[in-house]
Design an enzyme around this catalytic site. Sequence first.
Site, mmCIF file in Angstrom:
data_model
loop_
_atom_site.group_PDB
_atom_site.id
_atom_site.type_symbol
_atom_site.label_atom_id
_atom_site.label_comp_id
_atom_site.label_asym_id
_atom_site.label_seq_id
_atom_site.Cartn_x
_atom_site.Cartn_y
_atom_site.Cartn_z
ATOM 1 C CB CYS A 2 -1.037 -0.027 1.046
ATOM 2 S SG CYS A 2 -2.195 -1.252 1.252
ATOM 3 C CB ILE A 53 -5.825 -8.404 6.079
ATOM 4 C CG1 ILE A 53 -4.484 -9.463 5.852
ATOM 5 C CG2 ILE A 53 -6.590 -8.802 7.148
ATOM 6 C CD1 ILE A 53 -3.632 -9.294 6.789
ATOM 7 C CG ASN A 74 3.138 -0.636 2.792
ATOM 8 O OD1 ASN A 74 2.408 -1.474 2.226
ATOM 9 N ND2 ASN A 74 4.365 -0.159 2.485
#
Length: 256
Positions: A2, A53, A74
Amino acid sequence: MCGICGIVAPERGAPQRELAARMAFRLAHRGPDEFGAYADERAALGHARLSIIDLATGAQPIHNEDRSLWIVYNGEVFNFVELREELLARGHSFYTHSDTEVILHAYEQYGPDCVHRFNGQFGLAIWDRRREELFLARDRAGVRPLFWLMHRGALLFASEMKAFLEVPELSLSLDPQALAQTVTFWSPLPPRTPFKEVRELEPGTHLLYSAARGAIAKKTFWRMPFADRDGVDRRPLGEIKEEFRALLIDAARIRL
């Protein structure tokens, strides 16, 4: 992976939500699934999400119960299920099933020492509205990147330096010493980067920035251990092999 980014202003009354959003869009290749932003009178956080997730409720930024703490993150903490149970027993409540919220409550419970409880890889930022403090942390081996700089009294951070290109009137200059290190070591040595103004948060290090005082405190919480001054592990070979086997099995197990 991310992308995370944000800014903490030197004074109240200057919300930077739009800037944080633009910085996050610069990181879209790191997380194309979803974008999120948070802003108050002093700080703004941005997030570009790659959903892995808790697809339904794991959008970031994520807050604690009274919304005094906010996180963008992240990485992946592999022991978050065990940590979640530990924090539930201490009275914390959760509104997601993500490892992100577990990290946030761990910080709420243990403060900066929470990093010692994480088994995984991470680059994270937590904004404490009450104390007006920003906490940045990077995993032990530096798997997840995290960069920061100071500009006109504001602290900015991002997963990649290109996010800083969205900052108005920010001028970056090349660092000749970083170039020399790149030729020698293939990359600059942290905290140095190709730009004089940008710092890389070192692996195994956390940073605490007090917006009220304009003070920065960094601490290295982990270093690669060595057996002795010669770098030689003098234990019996069988003992070393057994420890390696146990660590390898555990590393594979927690990633299933």
